[in-house]
Write a protein that holds these residues in place. Structure first.
Motif, PDB file in Angstrom:
ATOM      1  N   ALA A   3      53.278  33.966  50.363  1.00  0.00           N
ATOM      2  CA  ALA A   3      52.717  35.189  51.013  1.00  0.00           C
ATOM      3  C   ALA A   3      52.112  34.787  52.280  1.00  0.00           C
ATOM      4  O   ALA A   3      51.670  33.560  52.527  1.00  0.00           O
ATOM      5  CB  ALA A   3      51.634  35.671  49.934  1.00  0.00           C
ATOM      6  N   ASN A   4      51.808  35.783  53.240  1.00  0.00           N
ATOM      7  CA  ASN A   4      50.973  35.657  54.448  1.00  0.00           C
ATOM      8  C   ASN A   4      49.824  36.210  54.346  1.00  0.00           C
ATOM      9  O   ASN A   4      49.763  37.476  54.101  1.00  0.00           O
ATOM     10  CB  ASN A   4      52.018  36.192  55.587  1.00  0.00           C
ATOM     11  CG  ASN A   4      53.128  35.047  55.873  1.00  0.00           C
ATOM     12  OD1 ASN A   4      53.030  33.941  56.015  1.00  0.00           O
ATOM     13  ND2 ASN A   4      54.352  36.019  56.009  1.00  0.00           N
ATOM     14  N   VAL A   5      48.749  35.478  54.603  1.00  0.00           N
ATOM     15  CA  VAL A   5      47.446  36.266  54.815  1.00  0.00           C
ATOM     16  C   VAL A   5      47.143  36.039  56.062  1.00  0.00           C
ATOM     17  O   VAL A   5      46.849  34.835  56.776  1.00  0.00           O
ATOM     18  CB  VAL A   5      46.649  35.755  53.807  1.00  0.00           C
ATOM     19  CG1 VAL A   5      45.264  36.123  54.234  1.00  0.00           C
ATOM     20  CG2 VAL A   5      46.711  36.160  52.504  1.00  0.00           C
ATOM     21  N   VAL A   6      46.833  37.203  56.902  1.00  0.00           N
ATOM     22  CA  VAL A   6      46.188  36.670  58.231  1.00  0.00           C
ATOM     23  C   VAL A   6      44.402  37.184  58.408  1.00  0.00           C
ATOM     24  O   VAL A   6      44.294  38.275  57.620  1.00  0.00           O
ATOM     25  CB  VAL A   6      46.825  37.507  59.296  1.00  0.00           C
ATOM     26  CG1 VAL A   6      46.133  37.873  60.692  1.00  0.00           C
ATOM     27  CG2 VAL A   6      48.288  37.296  59.361  1.00  0.00           C
ATOM     28  N   ILE A   7      43.856  36.439  58.649  1.00  0.00           N
ATOM     29  CA  ILE A   7      42.364  36.318  58.710  1.00  0.00           C
ATOM     30  C   ILE A   7      41.860  36.512  60.110  1.00  0.00           C
ATOM     31  O   ILE A   7      42.242  35.782  61.006  1.00  0.00           O
ATOM     32  CB  ILE A   7      41.676  35.353  57.953  1.00  0.00           C
ATOM     33  CG1 ILE A   7      42.246  34.901  56.572  1.00  0.00           C
ATOM     34  CG2 ILE A   7      40.303  35.482  58.034  1.00  0.00           C
ATOM     35  CD1 ILE A   7      41.656  33.927  55.877  1.00  0.00           C
ATOM     36  N   ILE A   8      41.078  37.705  60.452  1.00  0.00           N
ATOM     37  CA  ILE A   8      40.625  38.073  61.751  1.00  0.00           C
ATOM     38  C   ILE A   8      39.212  37.776  61.865  1.00  0.00           C
ATOM     39  O   ILE A   8      38.622  38.254  61.231  1.00  0.00           O
ATOM     40  CB  ILE A   8      41.051  39.507  61.990  1.00  0.00           C
ATOM     41  CG1 ILE A   8      42.452  39.850  61.913  1.00  0.00           C
ATOM     42  CG2 ILE A   8      40.588  39.949  63.530  1.00  0.00           C
ATOM     43  CD1 ILE A   8      42.835  41.222  61.980  1.00  0.00           C
TER      44      ILE A   8
END
Ligand code: FAD
Length: 400
Positions: A3-8
């Motif tokens: 899975a890909n999680v992008v944190i901004i």
């Protein structure tokens, strides 16, 4: 595929979430996108104004998170496509399965006539640590003995409820040592503030609060709300029609969620981001979670400590959801030290949990509290040591 999680946002909330998500499930690909190369903590930045600390001592980078296997990208996020599940940045697009948004705050400059982001370059808010902190410190240093430092305090809700009053204390501490005829005037639209009786007791003991020659004056209530500014003369006008000239002026305006929260459609009419607090998933967009100052997590305050606590809960929830499990029932905590003088600090702690239906956050009955009134000198001194030790441990927890 993993899975890909992008944190901004690589501030307190975003950096903590990246670390704890990696700990919860090392198989997840985590990309943390932050516009700046370094982060300066707001916590302890009031001590820079008091002269007890340098801005450099508040500086952190991202090598610690990279060592944990987190991809850190220095770029500005320009948009989130919630349908295509993709984050658009100045360094390209990043697809995600889940996105965690932690952009911090922005300012409602329009609430004070003639104040703006440009004017804040000369009349700083210094409510994000960095250049403006240094600017405000140098203005205090250049101020003549006998001058007045005017601080315009913000209305609720805002980042770090005790911080304006800690700032007033730190500036008074500097004046007491170097410019003893000077004054701190707080213009405050509110009629009360957190730890008020503890602050006032400290101000009485250290700065003559309540006497005619008190170094700190707190002018409170709606008539003291600042409505306009004359930049050339550093004069503010209050709702009550008073005109007050400052030698050094610090305007901390009303606040709202960081700009990206607005452009991504994550805010409601309050200007903050509504979330389901069991997972911090936005109630407006699926698969996007919002944590830190930008989200609505009452009764948790908008503090770094609370942001870190929310980030851990969110990281565990995201790991669970990506693995087909329901988020567990987490609890939350907040703690905050305020440095009232060199050897004098006060503190507050709160413990919180999800309500029985999982829909709200509630304070745990009979938990938490503040340091006592009328404490012995040693107790105030011990709280200073606890404050520094908290800072060292906390920044380790967030960035390493
Ligand atoms: P931030 O820490 O502000 O992080 C947001 C990050 O997002 C920033 O790094 C920003 O560059 C990045 N970002 C925003 N938009 C974008 C974009 N579009 N693209 C890429 N990156 C983006 N808290 C305490 O717990 N204890 C204290 O003693 C304390 N003292 C304080 C004293 C002062 C004077 C102030 C002002 C605050 C204090 N705080 C304290 C509060 C604390 O600093 C904040 O609550 C905390 O920083 C919130 O974390 P956050 O991650 O939500 O926001």
């Amino acid at each position: 595929a993993n899975a890909n999680v992008v944190i901004i946002g690589g501030g307190t909330a975003g950096a903590t979430a990246a670390k704890y998500l990696k700990l919860a499930d090392p198989s997840i690909n985590i990309t943390l996108i932050e516009k700046n190369a370094h982060y300066y903590t707001c916590y302890m930045s009031n001590e820079v104004l008091g002269g007890g600390r340098t801005l450099d001592s508040l500086k952190f980078g991202y090598a610690g998170l990279e060592k944990r296997g987190i991809t850190v990208v220095q770029a500005e996020v320009t948009a989130i496509d919630a349908v295509a599940k993709s984050v658009q940045t100045t360094a390209g697009n990043f697809p995600y399965d889940r996105c965690i948004v932690a952009p911090g705050i922005d300012y409602r400059y329009e609430t004070i006539e003639n104040y703006s982001a440009d004017v804040a370059q000369q009349i700083p808010h210094a409510w994000k640590a960095g250049e403006q902190t240094t600017l405000l410190r140098s203005q205090l240093e250049a101020m003549p003995n006998g001058g007045t430092f005017v601080m315009v305090a913000p209305p609720n809700p805002y980042r770090c409820p005790p911080a304006p009053y800690e700032r007033a204390s730190q500036v008074a501490s500097y004046f007491k040592k170097h410019k003893p005829n000077s004054k701190v005037l707080i213009l405050d639209p509110k009629t009360s503030f957190t730890k008020q009786s503890l602050f006032e007791e400290g101000w009485m003991q250290l700065y003559g609060y309540g006497n005619n020659d008190s170094m700190i004056e707190w002018a409170s209530g709606g008539s003291n709300a600042v409505v306009s500014l004359d930049t050339a003369t550093k004069t503010v006008t209050t709702a009550g029609g008073e005109r007050i000239a400052a030698n050094v002026l610090n305007i901390i305006p009303a606040q709202k969620a960081g700009a990206l929260a607005f452009s991504a459609g994550l805010t409601d009419s309050s200007g903050w981001c509504p979330v389901a607090v069991a997972s911090f998933e936005s109630t407006l967009h699926d698969n996007i979670h919002v944590i830190g100052d930008a989200c609505i997590a009452n009764p948790l305050p908008k503090s770094g400590f609370a942001a870190n606590s929310e980030a851990k809960a969110c990281a565990l929830a995201v790991a669970a959801l990506l693995n087909g499990r329901e988020p567990g029932r987490t609890s939350f905590s907040n703690g905050c030290y305020s440095l009232v003088g060199d050897d004098y600090a006060i503190s507050v702690v709160g413990i919180y949990r999800l309500s029985a239906d999982g829909k709200m956050i509630e304070a745990v009955p009979n938990s938490g509290g503040t340091s006592p009134l009328a404490a012995a000198e040693e107790e105030r001194l011990i709280d200073v040591q606890y404050a520094y030790s908290w800072y060292n441990n906390f920044t380790q927890d967030v960035f390493f």
